[in-house]
Design a protein around this motif. Structure first.
Motif, PDB file in Angstrom:
ATOM      1  N   UNK A 143      94.065 -26.187  61.568  1.00 51.93           N
ATOM      2  CA  UNK A 143      93.935 -25.059  60.643  1.00 51.93           C
ATOM      3  C   UNK A 143      92.899 -24.098  61.230  1.00 51.93           C
ATOM      4  N   UNK A 144      93.368 -23.016  61.847  1.00 54.10           N
ATOM      5  CA  UNK A 144      92.475 -22.095  62.554  1.00 54.10           C
ATOM      6  C   UNK A 144      91.590 -21.288  61.621  1.00 54.10           C
ATOM      7  N   UNK A 145      91.980 -21.164  60.362  1.00 48.06           N
ATOM      8  CA  UNK A 145      91.152 -20.379  59.438  1.00 48.06           C
ATOM      9  C   UNK A 145      89.977 -21.187  58.895  1.00 48.06           C
ATOM     10  N   UNK A 146      89.842 -22.428  59.305  1.00 47.76           N
ATOM     11  CA  UNK A 146      88.710 -23.250  58.896  1.00 47.76           C
ATOM     12  C   UNK A 146      89.131 -24.398  58.008  1.00 47.76           C
ATOM     13  N   UNK A 147      88.153 -25.033  57.431  1.00 47.69           N
ATOM     14  CA  UNK A 147      88.426 -26.160  56.549  1.00 47.69           C
ATOM     15  C   UNK A 147      89.230 -25.682  55.349  1.00 47.69           C
ATOM     16  N   UNK A 148      90.122 -26.511  54.928  1.00 46.49           N
ATOM     17  CA  UNK A 148      91.065 -26.128  53.878  1.00 46.49           C
ATOM     18  C   UNK A 148      90.403 -26.117  52.503  1.00 46.49           C
ATOM     19  N   UNK A 149      89.636 -27.134  52.202  1.00 46.59           N
ATOM     20  CA  UNK A 149      89.081 -27.267  50.859  1.00 46.59           C
ATOM     21  C   UNK A 149      87.703 -26.627  50.742  1.00 46.59           C
ATOM     22  N   UNK A 150      87.360 -26.274  49.519  1.00 45.82           N
ATOM     23  CA  UNK A 150      86.184 -25.445  49.232  1.00 45.82           C
ATOM     24  C   UNK A 150      84.855 -26.042  49.685  1.00 45.82           C
TER      25      UNK A 150
ATOM     26  N   UNK B  62      84.144 -28.352  51.914  1.00 49.47           N
ATOM     27  CA  UNK B  62      84.067 -28.427  53.374  1.00 49.47           C
ATOM     28  C   UNK B  62      83.919 -27.039  53.979  1.00 49.47           C
ATOM     29  N   UNK B  63      84.676 -26.077  53.483  1.00 47.62           N
ATOM     30  CA  UNK B  63      84.616 -24.709  54.016  1.00 47.62           C
ATOM     31  C   UNK B  63      83.222 -24.105  53.818  1.00 47.62           C
ATOM     32  N   UNK B  64      82.647 -24.356  52.664  1.00 49.61           N
ATOM     33  CA  UNK B  64      81.306 -23.833  52.365  1.00 49.61           C
ATOM     34  C   UNK B  64      80.238 -24.533  53.217  1.00 49.61           C
TER      35      UNK B  64
ATOM     36  N   UNK C  59      86.909 -25.638  62.418  1.00 48.13           N
ATOM     37  CA  UNK C  59      88.340 -25.652  62.138  1.00 48.13           C
ATOM     38  C   UNK C  59      88.652 -27.055  61.640  1.00 48.13           C
ATOM     39  N   UNK C  60      89.792 -27.215  60.997  1.00 52.04           N
ATOM     40  CA  UNK C  60      90.150 -28.538  60.486  1.00 52.04           C
ATOM     41  C   UNK C  60      91.433 -29.018  61.135  1.00 52.04           C
ATOM     42  N   UNK C  61      91.435 -30.274  61.555  1.00 55.04           N
ATOM     43  CA  UNK C  61      92.651 -30.929  62.032  1.00 55.04           C
ATOM     44  C   UNK C  61      93.079 -31.852  60.908  1.00 55.04           C
ATOM     45  N   UNK C  62      94.252 -31.581  60.338  1.00 56.04           N
ATOM     46  CA  UNK C  62      94.664 -32.388  59.192  1.00 56.04           C
ATOM     47  C   UNK C  62      96.125 -32.805  59.276  1.00 56.04           C
TER      48      UNK C  62
END
Length: 162
Positions: A55-62, A64-66, A72-75
Protein backbone atom coordinates in the motif's frame (compact mmCIF):
# COMPACT_ATOMS: atom_id res chain seq x y z
CA UNK A 1 10.17 -19.31 -7.42
CA UNK A 2 9.35 -16.13 -9.32
CA UNK A 3 7.84 -13.13 -7.51
CA UNK A 4 6.41 -10.42 -9.75
CA UNK A 5 3.78 -7.71 -10.09
CA UNK A 6 0.43 -9.22 -11.02
CA UNK A 7 -0.54 -8.24 -14.57
CA UNK A 8 -3.85 -8.95 -16.32
CA UNK A 9 -2.74 -12.42 -17.46
CA UNK A 10 -1.55 -13.29 -13.94
CA UNK A 11 -4.86 -12.07 -12.53
CA UNK A 12 -6.77 -14.49 -14.76
CA UNK A 13 -4.49 -17.34 -13.61
CA UNK A 14 -4.92 -16.38 -9.95
CA UNK A 15 -8.70 -16.30 -10.22
CA UNK A 16 -8.87 -19.66 -12.02
CA UNK A 17 -6.29 -21.61 -10.02
CA UNK A 18 -6.59 -19.99 -6.59
CA UNK A 19 -10.05 -18.56 -6.05
CA UNK A 20 -10.37 -16.60 -2.82
CA UNK A 21 -13.65 -15.44 -1.30
CA UNK A 22 -14.71 -11.84 -1.62
CA UNK A 23 -12.98 -11.20 -4.98
CA UNK A 24 -9.69 -10.61 -3.15
CA UNK A 25 -7.47 -10.90 -6.22
CA UNK A 26 -9.66 -8.57 -8.26
CA UNK A 27 -9.76 -6.01 -5.46
CA UNK A 28 -5.97 -5.98 -5.10
CA UNK A 29 -5.49 -5.70 -8.84
CA UNK A 30 -7.92 -2.77 -9.06
CA UNK A 31 -5.78 -0.85 -6.53
CA UNK A 32 -2.72 -1.26 -8.73
CA UNK A 33 -4.50 0.22 -11.73
CA UNK A 34 -4.64 3.54 -9.89
CA UNK A 35 -1.02 3.39 -8.66
CA UNK A 36 -2.06 3.10 -5.02
CA UNK A 37 -0.63 -0.38 -4.59
CA UNK A 38 1.55 -3.11 -6.06
CA UNK A 39 -0.02 -6.56 -6.07
CA UNK A 40 2.72 -9.20 -5.89
CA UNK A 41 2.41 -12.93 -6.47
CA UNK A 42 4.88 -15.77 -6.08
CA UNK A 43 4.80 -18.39 -8.81
CA UNK A 44 6.20 -21.81 -9.52
CA UNK A 45 5.66 -22.07 -13.26
CA UNK A 46 1.99 -21.23 -13.80
CA UNK A 47 1.07 -22.18 -10.24
CA UNK A 48 0.50 -19.32 -7.77
CA UNK A 49 2.07 -19.98 -4.37
CA UNK A 50 1.21 -16.77 -2.52
CA UNK A 51 0.43 -13.09 -2.84
CA UNK A 52 0.46 -9.77 -1.02
CA UNK A 53 -0.07 -6.05 -1.58
CA UNK A 54 2.14 -3.01 -0.95
CA UNK A 55 0.00 0.00 0.00
CA UNK A 56 2.01 2.97 -1.31
CA UNK A 57 -0.21 5.56 0.34
CA UNK A 58 0.88 4.32 3.77
CA UNK A 59 -0.65 2.29 6.53
CA UNK A 60 -4.26 1.48 5.90
CA UNK A 61 -5.73 1.90 9.37
CA UNK A 62 -5.91 5.10 11.38
CA UNK A 63 -3.78 4.28 14.45
CA UNK A 64 -0.94 2.89 12.34
CA UNK A 65 -1.11 5.75 9.83
CA UNK A 66 -0.98 8.33 12.61
CA UNK A 67 1.84 6.58 14.51
CA UNK A 68 3.96 5.66 11.46
CA UNK A 69 3.22 8.29 8.80
CA UNK A 70 6.47 7.54 6.96
CA UNK A 71 5.70 3.82 6.47
CA UNK A 72 4.14 1.91 3.62
CA UNK A 73 2.16 -1.19 4.51
CA UNK A 74 2.54 -4.69 3.10
CA UNK A 75 -0.73 -6.47 3.73
CA UNK A 76 -2.97 -9.34 2.70
CA UNK A 77 -0.06 -11.76 2.66
CA UNK A 78 -1.50 -15.14 1.74
CA UNK A 79 0.45 -18.35 1.14
CA UNK A 80 -1.39 -21.35 -0.22
CA UNK A 81 -1.66 -24.22 2.21
CA UNK A 82 0.49 -26.60 0.15
CA UNK A 83 3.22 -23.98 -0.27
CA UNK A 84 3.65 -23.04 3.39
CA UNK A 85 7.04 -23.65 4.98
CA UNK A 86 8.84 -23.25 1.63
CA UNK A 87 9.95 -19.62 2.02
CA UNK A 88 7.13 -18.13 -0.06
CA UNK A 89 6.16 -15.55 2.56
CA UNK A 90 9.79 -14.63 3.15
CA UNK A 91 10.35 -14.14 -0.58
CA UNK A 92 7.22 -12.00 -1.02
CA UNK A 93 8.18 -9.81 1.96
CA UNK A 94 11.74 -9.47 0.65
CA UNK A 95 10.54 -8.28 -2.76
CA UNK A 96 8.13 -5.81 -1.11
CA UNK A 97 10.94 -4.43 1.06
CA UNK A 98 13.25 -4.04 -1.94
CA UNK A 99 10.58 -2.19 -3.93
CA UNK A 100 9.99 0.14 -0.98
CA UNK A 101 13.75 0.78 -0.60
CA UNK A 102 14.02 1.65 -4.30
CA UNK A 103 11.30 4.27 -3.78
CA UNK A 104 13.16 5.72 -0.82
CA UNK A 105 10.61 4.61 1.75
CA UNK A 106 12.22 4.56 5.22
CA UNK A 107 9.88 2.05 6.91
CA UNK A 108 7.55 -0.81 6.09
CA UNK A 109 4.71 -2.05 8.28
CA UNK A 110 2.71 -5.26 8.50
CA UNK A 111 -0.37 -6.03 10.54
CA UNK A 112 -0.73 -9.33 12.32
CA UNK A 113 -3.67 -10.78 14.19
CA UNK A 114 -3.04 -11.90 17.76
CA UNK A 115 -4.01 -15.48 16.93
CA UNK A 116 -1.70 -15.70 13.88
CA UNK A 117 1.39 -16.93 15.69
CA UNK A 118 3.09 -18.32 12.58
CA UNK A 119 2.94 -14.96 10.78
CA UNK A 120 4.13 -13.11 13.89
CA UNK A 121 7.08 -15.49 14.25
CA UNK A 122 8.02 -14.97 10.59
CA UNK A 123 7.84 -11.16 10.80
CA UNK A 124 9.94 -11.06 13.97
CA UNK A 125 12.50 -13.41 12.41
CA UNK A 126 12.72 -11.04 9.41
CA UNK A 127 13.53 -8.05 11.63
CA UNK A 128 10.11 -6.51 12.24
CA UNK A 129 9.46 -5.19 15.73
CA UNK A 130 6.25 -5.25 17.72
CA UNK A 131 4.83 -1.79 18.42
CA UNK A 132 1.76 -2.34 20.59
CA UNK A 133 -0.22 -0.26 18.07
CA UNK A 134 -3.46 -2.09 17.31
CA UNK A 135 -6.02 -1.25 14.67
CA UNK A 136 -9.43 -2.82 14.32
CA UNK A 137 -10.77 -3.27 10.81
CA UNK A 138 -14.41 -3.86 10.13
CA UNK A 139 -15.55 -4.82 6.65
CA UNK A 140 -18.12 -6.72 4.63
CA UNK A 141 -17.68 -9.04 1.69
CA UNK A 142 -19.71 -11.60 -0.21
CA UNK A 143 -18.81 -15.24 0.33
CA UNK A 144 -18.72 -17.97 -2.31
CA UNK A 145 -22.27 -18.88 -1.37
CA UNK A 146 -23.42 -15.37 -2.30
CA UNK A 147 -24.19 -14.47 1.29
CA UNK A 148 -22.80 -11.32 2.92
CA UNK A 149 -20.10 -11.81 5.54
CA UNK A 150 -19.22 -9.26 8.21
CA UNK A 151 -15.71 -9.38 9.65
CA UNK A 152 -13.97 -7.66 12.53
CA UNK A 153 -10.18 -7.97 12.83
CA UNK A 154 -7.73 -6.62 15.40
CA UNK A 155 -4.16 -6.42 14.11
CA UNK A 156 -0.99 -5.25 15.81
CA UNK A 157 1.29 -3.24 13.56
CA UNK A 158 4.87 -4.47 13.30
CA UNK A 159 7.45 -2.24 11.62
CA UNK A 160 10.89 -2.51 10.06
CA UNK A 161 13.33 0.26 9.22
CA UNK A 162 14.55 -0.07 5.65
Amino acid sequence: MDVRDVDDTDLDLLIRSWPLPGSVHESHHAQTAHGRATHLAAWEGAEPLGSGVIQWSGCVDENARRTFPQAVEFNHLHVREGARGRGVGTELIGVAENLARRRGVPMIAVGVAEDNRDARRLYLKLGYRATGVVDVSEYDWVGDDGEPVHALEANEILVKEL
